[in-house]
Design an enzyme around this catalytic site. Structure first.
Site, short mmCIF file in Angstrom:
data_model
loop_
_atom_site.label_atom_id
_atom_site.label_comp_id
_atom_site.label_asym_id
_atom_site.label_seq_id
_atom_site.Cartn_x
_atom_site.Cartn_y
_atom_site.Cartn_z
N ASP A 173 33.06 -37.12 4.21
CA ASP A 173 31.85 -36.54 4.78
C ASP A 173 31.86 -35.06 4.44
O ASP A 173 32.87 -34.52 3.97
CB ASP A 173 31.79 -36.76 6.30
N SER A 232 22.86 -48.49 5.82
CA SER A 232 22.27 -47.18 6.11
C SER A 232 20.88 -47.05 5.50
O SER A 232 19.88 -47.31 6.16
CB SER A 232 23.19 -46.07 5.60
N ARG A 233 20.79 -46.67 4.22
CA ARG A 233 19.52 -46.56 3.53
C ARG A 233 19.68 -47.10 2.10
O ARG A 233 20.68 -46.84 1.44
CB ARG A 233 19.03 -45.10 3.48
N GLU A 262 12.62 -51.66 -0.50
CA GLU A 262 12.35 -52.65 0.54
C GLU A 262 10.95 -52.53 1.15
O GLU A 262 10.43 -53.49 1.75
CB GLU A 262 13.38 -52.56 1.66
N HIS A 294 17.12 -55.46 6.94
CA HIS A 294 17.12 -54.25 7.78
C HIS A 294 17.17 -54.61 9.27
O HIS A 294 16.37 -54.13 10.08
CB HIS A 294 15.87 -53.41 7.49
#
Length: 332
Positions: A173, A232-233, A262, A294
């Site tokens: 991170d 997540s994305r 999506e 999702h």
């Protein structure tokens, strides 16, 4: 205040209506807000949208012409909203700052476990009374290495579960999270994480710096039998590069709850239509790829928090308050 809520799932509707109660009148529609469904929003000062709504400049302008002044999005992500244009139009935009991190973390592990132990294939076989174990060989997670990309609240919850499995934990991170180091995480460079991990799970937000974070180069770094999870994305993974990697016979499993294209597909019934997205269609042909639509966030606990925050956002708009959920404040 009259509120229009679009993209409301059937299981979500009673929770949303109960949360608004008698304070505001809410109309819930399963229909998603798009340029084609904009007339439904006419006359509503407040519109609550789902993450799959495409709120670009033309849509925002049409909403303003119809009288909309507040967008209260029922998600933490907001990359679907043109915030700069909303501000120019004098709109107020709010989101849900947080909800149960356990919903997503637990679902990521559900995908990982299903792939590792070949659960979908096994369940399909037994329905046909085929009880062989051929092709169902999995591995212990215990003692293996997991890579956690993004160590915020969801990444931390995911890490706690990894510790329960007895895994070696690597993390990456932009900042070290002490809660993760206390759980035994070793922070390393991202490339090293991809080289050494048997399982990788993505928990970073989508922004320009993370778009296609997992592309051809990092996929090549992964072990041939590694598992990759994305809850997540979708834009974090270069889907075309992923297809090419899988065509080479590499990677032990892919679990995707999100997909970069999506919008207009996930949350819809496309079973009677031709799938025009060739990349998604290709991904679905691989037996060791598991794709869900999702749903990682979709627990009673998380939805309760999401709808409660949405109601507070409407209350705060009426009162003129700015909170951590405010993305674009109310114009003076």
């Amino acid at each position: 205040m009259d509120v229009l809520a679009t993209g409301v799932q059937r299981d979500e509707r009673p929770l949303l209506e109960a949360a608004f109660g008698t304070r505001h009148q809410v109309r819930c529609l399963e229909t998603f807000l798009t340029k084609d469904t904009l007339p439904l929003a006419a006359g509503y000062e407040a519109v609550s949208t789902s993450v799959n709504a495409v709120l670009d400049a033309p849509v925002l302008e049409a909403l303003v012409r119809g009288g909309t002044k507040l967008i209260a999005q029922r998600s933490t992500g907001y990359n679907n909203i043109d915030l700069d244009h909303a501000e120019r139009l004098g709109m107020t935009v709010a989101r849900v700052a947080r909800y149960s991190p356990y919903s997503v973390a637990e679902f990521a592990w559900t995908l990982a476990s299903a792939l590792n132990r070949r659960i979908v294939r096994a369940a399909s076989r037994t329905r046909d009374f085929d009880f062989r174990l051929d092709g169902l060989l999995g591995r212990d997670f215990h003692g293996r290495t997991v890579g956690v990309v993004g160590t915020g609240k969801i990444g931390t919850a995911f890490t706690a579960i990894a510790r329960g499995y007895g895994m070696r934990i690597l993390g990456w991170d932009i900042a070290v999270n002490p809660a993760c180091t206390e759980l035994g995480m070793e922070y390393v460079e991202l490339d090293r994480l991809f080289r050494e991990s048997d399982l990788i799970s993505l928990h970073v937000p989508l922004m320009p710096s993370t778009h296609h974070l997992v592309g051809e180069r990092r996929l090549a770094l992964m072990k041939d039998d590694a598992i990759l999870i994305n809850s997540s994305r979708g834009g974090l993974i270069d889907s075309a590069a992923l297809v090419e990697t899988l065509r080479e016979g590499r990677l032990g499993g892919i679990g995707l709850d999100v997909y970069e294209e999506e919008a207009g597909v996930f949350f819809y019934d496309k079973s009677l239509e031709v799938m025009t997205d060739d990349t998604l269609a290709r991904l679905l042909t691989f037996t060791h790829v598991l794709i869900t639509s999702h749903q990682a966030y979709f627990t009673v606990d998380a939805i309760d928090e999401i709808v409660a925050a949405t109601v507070r956002n409407v209350d705060d708009y009426v009162a003129g308050r700015i909170t951590e959920c405010t993305l674009v404040p109310k114009s003076p």
